[in-house]
Scaffold this motif. Structure first.
Motif, PDB file in Angstrom:
ATOM      1  N   MET A  88      10.679 -11.822 -20.782  1.00 39.27           N
ATOM      2  CA  MET A  88      11.944 -11.448 -19.988  1.00 39.27           C
ATOM      3  C   MET A  88      12.361 -10.003 -20.638  1.00 39.27           C
ATOM      4  SD  MET A  88      12.922 -14.442 -18.351  1.00 39.27           S
ATOM      5  CE  MET A  88      10.989 -14.740 -17.836  1.00 39.27           C
ATOM      6  N   THR A  89      11.857  -8.784 -19.041  1.00 35.68           N
ATOM      7  CA  THR A  89      12.379  -7.577 -18.905  1.00 35.68           C
ATOM      8  C   THR A  89      12.781  -7.582 -17.589  1.00 35.68           C
ATOM      9  OG1 THR A  89      11.619  -5.731 -18.468  1.00 35.68           O
ATOM     10  CG2 THR A  89      10.088  -7.268 -18.443  1.00 35.68           C
ATOM     11  N   GLY A 114      12.434 -11.061 -25.271  1.00 38.40           N
ATOM     12  CA  GLY A 114      12.735  -9.377 -26.175  1.00 38.40           C
ATOM     13  C   GLY A 114      14.139  -9.209 -26.362  1.00 38.40           C
ATOM     14  N   PHE A 116      16.417  -5.481 -28.886  1.00 37.06           N
ATOM     15  CA  PHE A 116      16.470  -3.774 -29.074  1.00 37.06           C
ATOM     16  C   PHE A 116      15.816  -3.526 -28.029  1.00 37.06           C
ATOM     17  CE2 PHE A 116      14.067  -6.226 -32.414  1.00 37.06           C
ATOM     18  CZ  PHE A 116      15.232  -6.770 -33.621  1.00 37.06           C
ATOM     19  N   GLU A 117      14.912  -2.445 -27.412  1.00 39.82           N
ATOM     20  CA  GLU A 117      15.458  -1.257 -26.857  1.00 39.82           C
ATOM     21  C   GLU A 117      13.619  -2.223 -25.698  1.00 39.82           C
ATOM     22  OE1 GLU A 117      16.637   0.699 -24.977  1.00 39.82           O
ATOM     23  OE2 GLU A 117      17.796   0.335 -27.495  1.00 39.82           O
ATOM     24  N   ILE A 134      15.845 -10.920 -14.678  1.00 37.05           N
ATOM     25  CA  ILE A 134      16.580 -12.369 -13.942  1.00 37.05           C
ATOM     26  C   ILE A 134      17.403 -11.725 -13.097  1.00 37.05           C
ATOM     27  CG2 ILE A 134      15.678 -14.028 -15.342  1.00 37.05           C
ATOM     28  CD1 ILE A 134      19.191 -12.525 -15.980  1.00 37.05           C
ATOM     29  N   GLY A 135      17.629 -10.089 -12.921  1.00 40.12           N
ATOM     30  CA  GLY A 135      18.821  -9.846 -12.084  1.00 40.12           C
ATOM     31  C   GLY A 135      18.913  -8.173 -12.125  1.00 40.12           C
ATOM     32  N   ILE A 137      20.766  -6.447 -14.448  1.00 38.34           N
ATOM     33  CA  ILE A 137      21.776  -6.276 -15.213  1.00 38.34           C
ATOM     34  C   ILE A 137      20.681  -6.018 -16.927  1.00 38.34           C
ATOM     35  CG2 ILE A 137      23.426  -7.435 -14.188  1.00 38.34           C
ATOM     36  CD1 ILE A 137      22.042  -9.734 -15.708  1.00 38.34           C
ATOM     37  N   LEU A 139      20.645  -7.358 -20.084  1.00 38.71           N
ATOM     38  CA  LEU A 139      21.893  -8.484 -21.133  1.00 38.71           C
ATOM     39  C   LEU A 139      20.945  -7.954 -23.046  1.00 38.71           C
ATOM     40  CD1 LEU A 139      19.923 -11.278 -19.655  1.00 38.71           C
ATOM     41  CD2 LEU A 139      21.641 -11.092 -20.078  1.00 38.71           C
ATOM     42  N   GLY A 141      19.360  -9.769 -24.965  1.00 41.79           N
ATOM     43  CA  GLY A 141      17.955 -10.057 -25.744  1.00 41.79           C
ATOM     44  C   GLY A 141      17.529 -10.888 -24.131  1.00 41.79           C
ATOM     45  N   GLY A 142      16.400 -11.192 -23.767  1.00 39.76           N
ATOM     46  CA  GLY A 142      15.611 -12.244 -23.483  1.00 39.76           C
ATOM     47  C   GLY A 142      16.134 -13.898 -23.886  1.00 39.76           C
TER      48      GLY A 142
HETATM   49  N1  SAM Z   1      15.298  -0.874 -22.714  1.00 36.90           N
HETATM   50  C1  SAM Z   1      15.420  -1.788 -21.918  1.00 36.90           C
HETATM   51  C2  SAM Z   1      16.038  -1.684 -20.529  1.00 36.90           C
HETATM   52  O1  SAM Z   1      16.726  -0.957 -20.283  1.00 36.90           O
HETATM   53  O2  SAM Z   1      14.855  -1.836 -19.075  1.00 36.90           O
HETATM   54  C3  SAM Z   1      16.838  -2.811 -21.959  1.00 36.90           C
HETATM   55  C4  SAM Z   1      16.710  -4.419 -23.152  1.00 36.90           C
HETATM   56  S1  SAM Z   1      17.812  -5.266 -23.048  1.00 36.90           S
HETATM   57  C5  SAM Z   1      18.383  -4.450 -23.859  1.00 36.90           C
HETATM   58  C6  SAM Z   1      17.045  -6.551 -24.872  1.00 36.90           C
HETATM   59  C7  SAM Z   1      16.417  -7.316 -24.099  1.00 36.90           C
HETATM   60  O3  SAM Z   1      16.928  -8.277 -22.906  1.00 36.90           O
HETATM   61  C8  SAM Z   1      14.859  -7.155 -23.006  1.00 36.90           C
HETATM   62  O4  SAM Z   1      13.248  -6.777 -23.920  1.00 36.90           O
HETATM   63  C9  SAM Z   1      14.514  -8.265 -22.166  1.00 36.90           C
HETATM   64  O5  SAM Z   1      13.137  -9.634 -22.671  1.00 36.90           O
HETATM   65  C10 SAM Z   1      16.277  -9.023 -22.278  1.00 36.90           C
HETATM   66  N2  SAM Z   1      16.021  -8.634 -20.775  1.00 36.90           N
HETATM   67  C11 SAM Z   1      17.393  -7.564 -20.632  1.00 36.90           C
HETATM   68  N3  SAM Z   1      18.001  -7.511 -19.288  1.00 36.90           N
HETATM   69  C12 SAM Z   1      17.354  -8.851 -18.398  1.00 36.90           C
HETATM   70  C13 SAM Z   1      16.958  -8.921 -17.169  1.00 36.90           C
HETATM   71  N4  SAM Z   1      17.654  -8.577 -16.985  1.00 36.90           N
HETATM   72  N5  SAM Z   1      16.175  -9.672 -16.659  1.00 36.90           N
HETATM   73  C14 SAM Z   1      15.451 -10.529 -17.866  1.00 36.90           C
HETATM   74  N6  SAM Z   1      15.465  -9.872 -19.416  1.00 36.90           N
HETATM   75  C15 SAM Z   1      16.412  -9.070 -19.803  1.00 36.90           C
END
Ligand code: SAM
Length: 248
Positions: A88-89, A114, A116-117, A134-135, A137, A139, A141-142
């Motif tokens: 999930m990213t 995921g 953190f970063e 998933i869009g 946006i 989140l 965390g994953g």
């Molecule tokens: N630094 C990343 C970036 O800017 O692309 C964002 C990291 S986010 C704070 C932490 C975790 O939340 C990600 O590693 C992922 O697993 C999950 N996550 C956040 N947004 C997501 C999205 N739109 N779809 C799937 N997973 C998401």
């Protein structure tokens, strides 16, 4: 056949969470799908059970370590060798209903969450992992993304939904948004259910629904409409006007 969901996470206590109630919860209790969580931290090798480190090149936050992630993925793959691994990213390919349908027809899915970063990028070169978003946006965390993905798959498993047609007629199944729904009372705050839906004429109702699905998709989601017709569409504002004109 049981659909095998495996979730690699730092927060296994988040599962099944909302998937433990309603349709998905009953399906879990029946054994239509199974859930296994894997604590990523169990694959850390130092005495502090470290899973992350500072970003190379500097910057805020922490990055999940490739050596820990790979050990967790290898463990999950040994348990479920036939299940695709999805990370999930927000950098991944946007999830679609078509992909969900493919996954639901398979043996299951292993989902990497995921925090953190995010992930050390080398994990995607070193392991066969599909990156999924998933869009547009971000989140924290994953895990909520994994819950969403699993919910979308589980409801498509045989026997999970009450009426089989409620899956095939829904938004995105034929590249369109679904037509709007109404239910009793016939009149609410001066607004009535469209007359055609009360006519009992099934052919007319089907034609009205198809028309509404098309004009709503065209006005609300010009991107979907463009893909659906395979051609350029008029501007969203023009389509919106047409929606109003044809609304009944
Ligand atoms: N630094 C990343 C970036 O800017 O692309 C964002 C990291 S986010 C704070 C932490 C975790 O939340 C990600 O590693 C992922 O697993 C999950 N996550 C956040 N947004 C997501 C999205 N739109 N779809 C799937 N997973 C998401």
């Amino acid at each position: 056949m049981t659909f095998a969901a495996t979730v690699l996470t730092l927060y296994p206590e988040m599962f099944p969470g909302p998937l433990g109630v309603s349709l998905a919860g009953r399906a879990l209790a029946r054994g239509d799908w199974s859930l296994d969580t894997v604590q990523i931290r169990d694959f850390a090798t130092d005495k502090h059970r470290t899973v992350d480190d500072t970003p190379a090149g500097g910057g805020a936050g922490m990055v999940l370590k490739a050596d820990v992630l790979s050990a967790a993925i290898d463990h999950a793959r040994a348990q479920q060798p036939d299940c695709p691994v999805l990370a999930m990213t927000p950098r991944g390919t946007p999830l679609t209903q078509a992909r969900v349908r493919e996954l639901a027809a398979g043996p299951g899915v292993t989902v990497l969450c995921g925090r953190f970063e995010g992930f050390d990028e080398r994990i995607f070169a070193g392991r066969d992992v599909e990156e999924v978003s998933i869009g547009d946006i971000v989140l924290s965390g994953g895990e909520p993304a994994a819950l969403m993905l699993l919910d979308a798959c589980i409801r498509l498993l045989p026997g999970v939904m009450g009426a089989p047609s409620s899956g095939s007629e829904e938004s995105f199944e034929d590249g369109l948004l679904e037509y709007p729904h109404y239910t009793r009372p016939v009149e609410w705050e001066g607004r009535t259910i469209p007359e055609v839906l009360r006519s009992g004429d099934h052919a007319k109702i089907a034609a009205w629904r198809k028309h509404k699905a098309e004009i709503d998709t065209r006005s609300r989601r010009p991107d979907l409409w463009e893909r659906h017709v395979g051609a350029r569409v008029p501007s969203a504002s023009g389509a919106r006007q047409e929606t109003k004109d044809q609304d009944t």
